[in-house]
Design an enzyme around this catalytic site. Structure first.
Site, PDB file in Angstrom:
ATOM      1  N   ALA A 275     -10.174  -0.891  85.269  1.00  0.00           N
ATOM      2  CA  ALA A 275      -9.555   0.380  85.639  1.00  0.00           C
ATOM      3  C   ALA A 275      -8.336   0.176  86.520  1.00  0.00           C
ATOM      4  O   ALA A 275      -7.498   1.083  86.656  1.00  0.00           O
ATOM      5  CB  ALA A 275     -10.583   1.246  86.380  1.00  0.00           C
ATOM      6  N   LYS A 276      -8.215  -0.991  87.134  1.00  0.00           N
ATOM      7  CA  LYS A 276      -7.118  -1.244  88.065  1.00  0.00           C
ATOM      8  C   LYS A 276      -5.757  -1.335  87.382  1.00  0.00           C
ATOM      9  O   LYS A 276      -4.725  -1.239  88.051  1.00  0.00           O
ATOM     10  CB  LYS A 276      -7.402  -2.521  88.860  1.00  0.00           C
ATOM     11  N   ASP A 277      -5.746  -1.498  86.062  1.00  0.00           N
ATOM     12  CA  ASP A 277      -4.467  -1.452  85.337  1.00  0.00           C
ATOM     13  C   ASP A 277      -3.753  -0.138  85.618  1.00  0.00           C
ATOM     14  O   ASP A 277      -2.522  -0.080  85.731  1.00  0.00           O
ATOM     15  CB  ASP A 277      -4.699  -1.550  83.825  1.00  0.00           C
TER      16      ASP A 277
ATOM     17  N   THR B 213      -7.564  -5.684  90.817  1.00  0.00           N
ATOM     18  CA  THR B 213      -6.246  -5.121  91.096  1.00  0.00           C
ATOM     19  C   THR B 213      -5.194  -6.214  91.058  1.00  0.00           C
ATOM     20  O   THR B 213      -4.087  -6.025  90.537  1.00  0.00           O
ATOM     21  CB  THR B 213      -6.220  -4.413  92.465  1.00  0.00           C
TER      22      THR B 213
ATOM     23  N   ALA C 237      -2.125  -0.137  89.161  1.00  0.00           N
ATOM     24  CA  ALA C 237      -1.052  -1.136  89.249  1.00  0.00           C
ATOM     25  C   ALA C 237       0.226  -0.597  88.614  1.00  0.00           C
ATOM     26  O   ALA C 237       1.303  -0.633  89.221  1.00  0.00           O
ATOM     27  CB  ALA C 237      -1.475  -2.433  88.569  1.00  0.00           C
TER      28      ALA C 237
END
Length: 345
Positions: free
Chosen positions: A47-49, A79, A52
Site C-alpha cells: 500500500a505504500k506505493d 515505504t 510514495a
C-alpha cells in the site's frame, strides 16, 4: 489503420486500483461477508506505493523537489521500497533509515533498488539518536538539497489514501461496506480510508489493529501516552512507540491488539486457505477479525473489508521460514506446526 500498442509508460501507472477479493475459507463459521483489499497487487507489492507517489508528486508541484535531489525517509521497509522505486523513475537519490526489526528480505530489496540504507536498532526510544527517526533527521540535516518525507508526521500520508484507497473500497463494495479492519502503524492508510468512508456513511465502523508493545490503543482510549505500554515485539509496520500525527484517531472507532505469534500463524493460514500470499501485517489484520468474531461484533448482514497491506515475499526469512518460526517459539502442537519437507535422493 494499425492498432496502437497497449502498454503502460512505466510501473507508476500501475499504482492503485487493487482488487477486492472475497474470503471464503478462513472465514468459515464466521457471521457476515469478508473481503480483502489486497495491496500486494501494487507494483511495489504494498500500500505504500500510494503514499510514495502522492507525496513525491506533491513536493514536485510545490517546487520542493528539484532534479537530482535526495529523498530521505524513515521506514520499516515497505515505504522505503516504494520511495526507491519512484525515485528511480523520477531521477532522485534515495537514503533510507530502516529499523533492524525489518526482515532481511526487505533490507536486501531496498539495496537492490539502489537506495543507500542505514539499519538502526529497533529496541531504542524514539528520541534516541540511534533510532531510525533520529538518524533520518540527522541525514536530512547533513544532506544538502534533501527532502525528508517523514511519513509518521506527514498528513499527506492520510490524503493519499483519502483520494485513492477510500474511493476504491466504496466503489468496489457498491457502498455496502459496514466495517473496515486495518492495521495502524503510521496510521495513514486507516485514517485516509476512514475519513472518506465516514463522509459517505458515518455508520461504517472503523477498527484499527494494534500490537502488544505499542501505545496506540491506550492513547486512543485514554488520550494519554503511556511509556509502560512499550516493549519489543516482532511485527513490522504495525503499532508505534510514539503517537504519529498521521493518525486521525477521531475517525477510528476502536482498536484491538494482536500477538506476534497468532499474527504470524494467521498469515500462513491465509496462504494455505485462500491462496493469497500475504505479509505479516495482513496476518495481524485477519487475526483481529477472528478476535472480533469471538466478541460477536459482526452480524450475518455485515460486509467487512480488511486491508492486506503487503506481499508475503517480504517475509521469507521470517514468518514463512520454519526455522525462524521455531526459534521464536511460534510452533505449537495446539496452534500449528512446521510443514514437512522430504528430500528425494
Amino acid at each position: 489503420m494499425k492498432e496502437a500498442i497497449k502498454a503502460h509508460d512505466n510501473v507508476l501507472e500501475l499504482i492503485g486500483n487493487t482488487p477486492l477479493i472475497k474470503l471464503n475459507h478462513i472465514t468459515k463459521g464466521m457471521k457476515g461477508n469478508y473481503y480483502a483489499k489486497v495491496e500486494g497487487f501494487n507494483p511495489g507489492h504494498s500500500a505504500k506505493d500510494r503514499i510514495a507517489l502522492y507525496i513525491i508528486e506533491k513536493a514536485e508541484e510545490e517546487g520542493i523537489l528539484t532534479p537530482g535531489a535526495t529523498i530521505i525517509e524513515t521506514t520499516s521497509g515497505n515505504t522505503g521500497f516504494s520511495i526507491a522505486m519512484v525515485s528511480i523513475l523520477k531521477g532522485y537519490k534515495c537514503i533510507l533509515a530502516v529499523s533492524s526489526k525489518s526482515s532481511k528480505d526487505k533490507i536486501d530489496m531496498l539495496r537492490s533498488m539502489g537506495a543507500q540504507v542505514y539499519v538502526c536498532p529497533a529496541n531504542v526510544a524514539a528520541d534516541d539518536p540511534r533510532s531510525y527517526y533520529e538518524v533520518a533527521k540527522r541525514l536530512h540535516e547533513e544532506t544538502a538539497g534533501s527532502v525528508y518525507v517523514n511519513q509518521y508526521f506527514n498528513t499527506l500520508n492520510i490524503d493519499a489514501h483519502y483520494h485513492t484507497t477510500g474511493p476504491e473500497i466504496w466503489e468496489q463494495t457498491a457502498g455496502k461496506i459496514t466495517h473496515l479492519v486495518a492495521c495502524s502503524g503510521t496510521g495513514g492508510t486507516i485514517s485516509g480510508v476512514a475519513r472518506y468512508l465516514k463522509e459517505k456513511n458515518p455508520e461504517i465502523q472503523i477498527i484499527g489493529i494494534d500490537a502488544y508493545g505499542s501505545v496506540l490503543q491506550k492513547y486512543h482510549e485514554t488520550g494519554s501516552f503511556d511509556k509502560n505500554e512499550i516493549y519489543p515485539y516482532r511485527i513490522e509496520g504495525l503499532g508505534k512507540n510514539l503517537v504519529p500525527a498521521a493518525t486521525d484517531f477521531e475517525s477510528i472507532d476502536r482498536f484491538i491488539k494482536v500477538t506476534d505469534q497468532q499474527s504470524a500463524l494467521t498469515a500462513r493460514e491465509i496462504a494455505k486457505t485462500e491462496g493469497i500470499f500475504a505479509g505479516y501485517t495482513s496476518g495481524a489484520a485477519m487475526q483481529g477479525i477472528k478476535q472480533l468474531n469471538e466478541e460477536d461484533v459482526f452480524t450475518a448482514d455485515s460486509n467487512v473489508v480488511v486491508i492486506f497491506p503487503d506481499h508475503g515475499s517480504r517475509y521469507m526469512s521470517k514468518i514463512y521460514s520454519d526455522e525462524w518460526m521455531s526459534k521464536q517459539g511460534f510452533f505449537d502442537t495446539e496452534i500449528g506446526e512446521a510443514a514437512t519437507i522430504q528430500y528425494v535422493k
